[in-house]
Design a protein around this motif. Structure first.
Motif, PDB file in Angstrom:
ATOM      1  N   VAL A 174       0.730  -1.131   0.214  1.00 15.36           N
ATOM      2  CA  VAL A 174       0.197  -0.583  -0.147  1.00 15.36           C
ATOM      3  C   VAL A 174       0.722   1.313   0.120  1.00 15.36           C
ATOM      4  O   VAL A 174       1.964   1.338   0.502  1.00 15.36           O
ATOM      5  CB  VAL A 174      -0.932  -0.469   1.303  1.00 15.36           C
ATOM      6  CG1 VAL A 174      -2.114  -1.334   1.219  1.00 15.36           C
ATOM      7  CG2 VAL A 174      -0.203   0.244   2.976  1.00 15.36           C
ATOM      8  N   TRP A 178       1.171   6.204   0.635  1.00 14.05           N
ATOM      9  CA  TRP A 178       1.523   7.009   2.185  1.00 14.05           C
ATOM     10  C   TRP A 178       0.122   7.572   1.912  1.00 14.05           C
ATOM     11  O   TRP A 178       0.604   8.704   2.915  1.00 14.05           O
ATOM     12  CB  TRP A 178       2.984   6.738   2.091  1.00 14.05           C
ATOM     13  CG  TRP A 178       3.425   8.171   0.390  1.00 14.05           C
ATOM     14  CD1 TRP A 178       4.283   7.777  -0.722  1.00 14.05           C
ATOM     15  CD2 TRP A 178       2.676   9.050   0.265  1.00 14.05           C
ATOM     16  NE1 TRP A 178       4.216   8.579  -1.288  1.00 14.05           N
ATOM     17  CE2 TRP A 178       3.472   9.109  -1.032  1.00 14.05           C
ATOM     18  CE3 TRP A 178       2.238   9.966   0.249  1.00 14.05           C
ATOM     19  CZ2 TRP A 178       2.990  10.346  -2.167  1.00 14.05           C
ATOM     20  CZ3 TRP A 178       2.131  11.483  -0.407  1.00 14.05           C
ATOM     21  CH2 TRP A 178       2.264  11.585  -1.542  1.00 14.05           C
ATOM     22  N   LYS A 216       2.065  -4.872   3.853  1.00 11.38           N
ATOM     23  CA  LYS A 216       3.461  -3.991   3.973  1.00 11.38           C
ATOM     24  C   LYS A 216       3.178  -2.648   3.194  1.00 11.38           C
ATOM     25  O   LYS A 216       2.521  -2.174   2.159  1.00 11.38           O
ATOM     26  CB  LYS A 216       4.447  -4.816   2.048  1.00 11.38           C
ATOM     27  CG  LYS A 216       5.376  -3.601   1.488  1.00 11.38           C
ATOM     28  CD  LYS A 216       6.174  -3.559   1.908  1.00 11.38           C
ATOM     29  CE  LYS A 216       7.022  -2.409   2.258  1.00 11.38           C
ATOM     30  NZ  LYS A 216       6.843  -1.330   1.894  1.00 11.38           N
ATOM     31  N   GLU A 262       6.997   2.783   3.138  1.00 11.61           N
ATOM     32  CA  GLU A 262       8.661   3.333   4.241  1.00 11.61           C
ATOM     33  C   GLU A 262       8.382   5.033   4.578  1.00 11.61           C
ATOM     34  O   GLU A 262       9.010   5.723   5.788  1.00 11.61           O
ATOM     35  CB  GLU A 262       9.717   3.709   3.426  1.00 11.61           C
ATOM     36  CG  GLU A 262      10.130   3.920   2.174  1.00 11.61           C
ATOM     37  CD  GLU A 262       9.437   3.334   0.915  1.00 11.61           C
ATOM     38  OE1 GLU A 262       8.478   2.514   0.536  1.00 11.61           O
ATOM     39  OE2 GLU A 262      10.142   4.081  -0.720  1.00 11.61           O
ATOM     40  N   THR A 309      -2.160  -1.087  -4.358  1.00  8.13           N
ATOM     41  CA  THR A 309      -2.086   0.661  -4.465  1.00  8.13           C
ATOM     42  C   THR A 309      -0.685   1.279  -4.579  1.00  8.13           C
ATOM     43  O   THR A 309      -0.266   1.299  -3.470  1.00  8.13           O
ATOM     44  CB  THR A 309      -3.517   0.932  -3.518  1.00  8.13           C
ATOM     45  OG1 THR A 309      -4.045   0.487  -3.605  1.00  8.13           O
ATOM     46  CG2 THR A 309      -3.667   2.374  -3.597  1.00  8.13           C
ATOM     47  N   GLY A 310      -0.676   1.904  -5.327  1.00  8.14           N
ATOM     48  CA  GLY A 310       0.758   2.481  -5.301  1.00  8.14           C
ATOM     49  C   GLY A 310       0.276   3.045  -7.050  1.00  8.14           C
ATOM     50  O   GLY A 310      -0.151   3.465  -7.459  1.00  8.14           O
ATOM     51  N   SER A 311       1.459   3.742  -7.306  1.00 10.57           N
ATOM     52  CA  SER A 311       1.842   3.923  -8.479  1.00 10.57           C
ATOM     53  C   SER A 311       1.985   3.148  -9.836  1.00 10.57           C
ATOM     54  O   SER A 311       1.986   1.543  -9.681  1.00 10.57           O
ATOM     55  CB  SER A 311       3.088   5.082  -8.750  1.00 10.57           C
ATOM     56  OG  SER A 311       4.009   3.333  -8.584  1.00 10.57           O
ATOM     57  N   ALA A 348      -3.978   1.637  -9.987  1.00  6.61           N
ATOM     58  CA  ALA A 348      -2.508   2.720  -9.566  1.00  6.61           C
ATOM     59  C   ALA A 348      -3.142   4.449  -9.838  1.00  6.61           C
ATOM     60  O   ALA A 348      -3.994   4.018  -9.043  1.00  6.61           O
ATOM     61  CB  ALA A 348      -2.222   1.960 -10.731  1.00  6.61           C
ATOM     62  N   CYS A 402      -5.376   9.377  -5.367  1.00  6.33           N
ATOM     63  CA  CYS A 402      -5.284   9.313  -6.763  1.00  6.33           C
ATOM     64  C   CYS A 402      -6.342   9.587  -7.576  1.00  6.33           C
ATOM     65  O   CYS A 402      -6.533  10.087  -8.963  1.00  6.33           O
ATOM     66  CB  CYS A 402      -5.267   7.723  -6.695  1.00  6.33           C
ATOM     67  SG  CYS A 402      -6.957   7.315  -5.654  1.00  6.33           S
ATOM     68  N   GLU A 418       1.223  12.557 -13.260  1.00 10.29           N
ATOM     69  CA  GLU A 418       0.529  12.640 -12.050  1.00 10.29           C
ATOM     70  C   GLU A 418       1.385  13.215 -11.421  1.00 10.29           C
ATOM     71  O   GLU A 418       2.784  12.589 -11.366  1.00 10.29           O
ATOM     72  CB  GLU A 418       0.795  11.279 -11.865  1.00 10.29           C
ATOM     73  CG  GLU A 418      -0.099  10.885 -10.592  1.00 10.29           C
ATOM     74  CD  GLU A 418      -1.003   9.436  -9.886  1.00 10.29           C
ATOM     75  OE1 GLU A 418       0.137   8.792 -10.302  1.00 10.29           O
ATOM     76  OE2 GLU A 418      -2.015   9.194  -9.888  1.00 10.29           O
TER      77      GLU A 418
HETATM   78  P1  NAD Z   1       4.448   3.961  -4.645  1.00 12.36           P
HETATM   79  O1  NAD Z   1       4.575   2.869  -6.277  1.00 12.36           O
HETATM   80  O2  NAD Z   1       5.430   3.862  -5.463  1.00 12.36           O
HETATM   81  O3  NAD Z   1       4.562   2.836  -3.450  1.00 12.36           O
HETATM   82  C1  NAD Z   1       3.468   1.813  -2.975  1.00 12.36           C
HETATM   83  C2  NAD Z   1       4.382   0.619  -2.613  1.00 12.36           C
HETATM   84  O4  NAD Z   1       5.065  -0.386  -3.605  1.00 12.36           O
HETATM   85  C3  NAD Z   1       4.699   1.495  -1.910  1.00 12.36           C
HETATM   86  O5  NAD Z   1       4.822   0.886  -0.258  1.00 12.36           O
HETATM   87  C4  NAD Z   1       6.191   1.190  -1.222  1.00 12.36           C
HETATM   88  O6  NAD Z   1       7.095   0.268  -0.525  1.00 12.36           O
HETATM   89  C5  NAD Z   1       6.413  -0.314  -3.009  1.00 12.36           C
HETATM   90  N1  NAD Z   1       6.622  -0.259  -4.063  1.00 12.36           N
HETATM   91  C6  NAD Z   1       8.055   0.536  -4.185  1.00 12.36           C
HETATM   92  N2  NAD Z   1       8.555   0.137  -4.664  1.00 12.36           N
HETATM   93  C7  NAD Z   1       8.284  -1.451  -5.265  1.00 12.36           C
HETATM   94  C8  NAD Z   1       9.236  -2.554  -6.346  1.00 12.36           C
HETATM   95  N3  NAD Z   1       9.548  -2.274  -7.381  1.00 12.36           N
HETATM   96  N4  NAD Z   1       8.053  -3.947  -5.511  1.00 12.36           N
HETATM   97  C9  NAD Z   1       7.479  -3.779  -4.798  1.00 12.36           C
HETATM   98  N5  NAD Z   1       7.194  -3.333  -3.960  1.00 12.36           N
HETATM   99  C10 NAD Z   1       7.525  -1.898  -4.389  1.00 12.36           C
HETATM  100  O7  NAD Z   1       3.108   4.571  -4.558  1.00 12.36           O
HETATM  101  P2  NAD Z   1       3.363   5.458  -3.793  1.00 12.36           P
HETATM  102  O8  NAD Z   1       4.521   6.821  -3.905  1.00 12.36           O
HETATM  103  O9  NAD Z   1       3.707   5.084  -2.444  1.00 12.36           O
HETATM  104  O10 NAD Z   1       1.837   6.626  -3.638  1.00 12.36           O
HETATM  105  C11 NAD Z   1       1.824   6.818  -4.873  1.00 12.36           C
HETATM  106  C12 NAD Z   1       1.155   6.409  -5.731  1.00 12.36           C
HETATM  107  O11 NAD Z   1      -0.328   5.344  -5.679  1.00 12.36           O
HETATM  108  C13 NAD Z   1       0.387   7.570  -6.976  1.00 12.36           C
HETATM  109  O12 NAD Z   1       0.380   6.496  -8.132  1.00 12.36           O
HETATM  110  C14 NAD Z   1      -1.252   7.190  -6.426  1.00 12.36           C
HETATM  111  O13 NAD Z   1      -2.174   7.304  -7.830  1.00 12.36           O
HETATM  112  C15 NAD Z   1      -1.817   5.999  -6.863  1.00 12.36           C
HETATM  113  N6  NAD Z   1      -2.814   5.339  -5.924  1.00 12.36           N
HETATM  114  C16 NAD Z   1      -3.868   5.011  -6.270  1.00 12.36           C
HETATM  115  C17 NAD Z   1      -4.661   4.814  -5.508  1.00 12.36           C
HETATM  116  C18 NAD Z   1      -5.926   4.054  -6.279  1.00 12.36           C
HETATM  117  O14 NAD Z   1      -6.974   3.729  -5.185  1.00 12.36           O
HETATM  118  N7  NAD Z   1      -6.003   3.475  -7.647  1.00 12.36           N
HETATM  119  C19 NAD Z   1      -5.107   4.873  -4.307  1.00 12.36           C
HETATM  120  C20 NAD Z   1      -4.013   5.802  -3.529  1.00 12.36           C
HETATM  121  C21 NAD Z   1      -2.969   6.236  -4.602  1.00 12.36           C
END
Ligand code: NAD
Length: 495
Positions: free
Chosen positions: A163, A165, A189, A192, A241-243, A266, A300, A396
């Protein structure tokens, strides 16, 4: 709610757990390594957190698998799992003050938001799935009379939830609720940049009666733990959930290992279309500002691309700028604050760099920008004269930056809205009912809002088209994605 002085006093006394939670115990990382967590509103060092890696991941997966195979959780009746998860939700509510403070110290978001939205939202998500799990049924297929075919949903096994931050506990609980309710073992997880509330959850899960190994928390730095989980042969599902960049990487890891299911929520670059016929432009302007600047723009589905009809553009943008004053950055521990700090100084630099890039490409800064001094504060930025091919409109930014793009016809507005690699959210404002439905249908987005921005609750699915991800969080759709569908055939020998 507490006053600013009370929150500040609590901050001095708070005892922060910073170790991993593995098989019902708080443990240091096997390597003994840690990483620092900083309060982005003050730049102060908060705590050093266990820096788990592949070794800790391997142990946690083994514990999760053993608990699953023994049936410690999946074989408990849905009514029993419901009771335990309801107790878990109650404990989150009871520790709301501590969790809200941890969330605000860790992320810089306003305490009023952590306390009134994020933490109650997290408890509500767990409670919603607890309530659903003894009310969902299988199916019987319409087969020939001499056979009986029934379709059941079984838990997948070991689920890793990775997830971000921006809403650390809330979004984690969108995943934990359905994954645990369905009977899986879950390894969480956290990012950080915001691991503290996730770590605290371990204690509450144990207290609620979730068996050891069924819920574990592995803080780690960058890709270290996430990559190990995504490549692990004994993890059955990643819910992320993340990038978009990391989502793609997780799909590669799955393909190169055991083809585990990868559910990805994403990024987004959401269009908010304002037609000139809409009767209440003051309301549209207020929701445009909150849609873009709430949570420092670190959302997001933030309303980052304002598509406004050229005939009302200047007047409407003036209203949005006036409404953006409600988001003046302040100490996040002040309950009156509606805008806090960005997640860290590095992210602040990235956001400001985008603003500079926008200016270099011909966009005009109408307001906002850097807030000098301590903390990662940025005041709401409105960028005018943006065209949809500029980096500020395509990528973004994930900060408080609104891009204003004029249009002249409905067709043009739809084309600009859909001209994006993302498809998470979109909104439109019109008083013409035909237009509302016609445009909503054509927008390529998982959520479309008509005459509002950002309605939502646990009853509706949330997720995106295109590179905003796959699958959906929330609602019964999310419960299903943490199960495998099984068809069982029985031949009736008497026929
Ligand atoms: P991120 O992708 O950098 O990190 C997300 C998670 O993945 C963190 O826990 C990170 O430690 C982990 N991570 C990083 N690199 C990794 C790898 N190579 N392998 C496995 N895990 C890894 O995203 P962020 O900066 O924490 O959050 C912002 C992003 O989240 C934005 O793009 C936002 O749009 C997206 N987001 C999407 C939603 C949704 O529901 N669609 C909701 C909230 C945030």
């Amino acid at each position: 709610m507490n006053t600013q002085q009370q929150w500040t006093a609590l901050k001095q006394r708070i005892d922060i757990e910073a170790r991993a939670f593995i098989h019902g115990e708080y443990l240091d990382a096997q390597s003994g390594q840690t990483f620092a967590v900083i309060n982005p509103a003050t730049d102060e060092h908060l705590v050093d957190v266990a820096r788990c890696d592949g070794k800790d991941a391997a142990i946690a997966v083994e514990m999760a698998r053993s608990a699953f195979n023994r049936g410690d959780w999946q074989n408990q009746s849905p009514a029993k799992r419901k009771a335990v998860l309801l107790a878990f939700a109650d404990l989150i509510d009871q520790e709301r003050e501590t969790l809200a403070l941890l969330e605000t110290l860790d992320t810089g978001k306003p305490i009023s938001h952590s306390y009134s939205t994020d933490i109650p939202g997290a408890a509500a998500a767990i409670r919603w799935y607890a309530e659903a799990v003894d009310k969902t049924y299988g199916e019987v297929a319409p087969t020939e009379v001499n056979v009986h075919a029934y379709i059941t949903h079984q838990p997948i096994g070991v689920v890793a939830a990775i997830v971000p931050w921006n809403f650390p506990l809330w979004l984690a609980c969108w995943k934990l609720g359905p994954a645990l309710a369905a009977g899986n073992s879950v390894i969480l997880k956290p990012s950080e940049k915001s691991p503290l509330t996730a770590i605290h959850l371990g204690k509450l899960a144990k207290q609620a009666g979730i068996p050891d190994g069924v819920f574990q928390v592995l803080p780690g730095f960058g890709h270290e733990v996430g990559d190990a989980l995504a490549r692990h042969e004994d993890v059955d599902c990643i819910t992320f959930t993340g990038s978009t960049r990391v989502a793609r990487q997780l799909m590669v890891c799955s393909g190169e290992s055991n083809m585990k299911r990868v559910w990805a929520e994403a990024g987004g670059k959401n269009a908010n279309i304002v037609f000139a016929d809409y009767k209440n432009l003051d309301k549209a302007a207020a929701e445009t500002a909150s849609g873009c600047f709430y949570n420092q723009g670190e959302v997001c589905v933030a309303a980052t691309r304002l598509l406004v009809h050229e005939s009302i553009k200047d007047a409407f943008v003036a209203k949005v700028i006036a409404a953006s004053h409600a988001f003046t950055p302040k100490d996040p521990l002040d309950p009156a604050s509606s805008m806090g700090a960005l997640i860290d100084q590095e992210h602040k630099a990235k956001v400001l760099d985008y603003v500079a890039k926008g200016q270099a490409a011909g966009a005009k800064v109408l307001c906002g920008g850097d807030v000098a001094g301590q903390g990662a504060f940025v005041a709401p930025v409105v960028l005018d004269d943006v065209s949809n091919d500029m980096a500020v409109a395509r990528e973004e930014i994930f900060g408080p930056v609104l891009c204003v793009i004029p249009f002249s016809t409905e067709e043009e507005a739809i084309a600009i809205a859909n001209d994006s690699p993302y498809g998470l959210g979109a909104a439109l404002w019109t008083s013409d009912l035909d237009r509302a439905h016609r445009v909503a249908r054509q927008l390529q987005a998982g959520s479309v809002w008509i005459n509002n921005y950002n309605e939502g609750d646990m009853t509706v699915p949330f997720g995106g088209f295109k590179q905003s991800g796959n699958g959906r969080d929330k609602s019964l759709h999310a419960l299903e994605k943490f199960t495998e569908v099984k068809t069982t055939w029985l031949r009736l020998e008497s026929y």
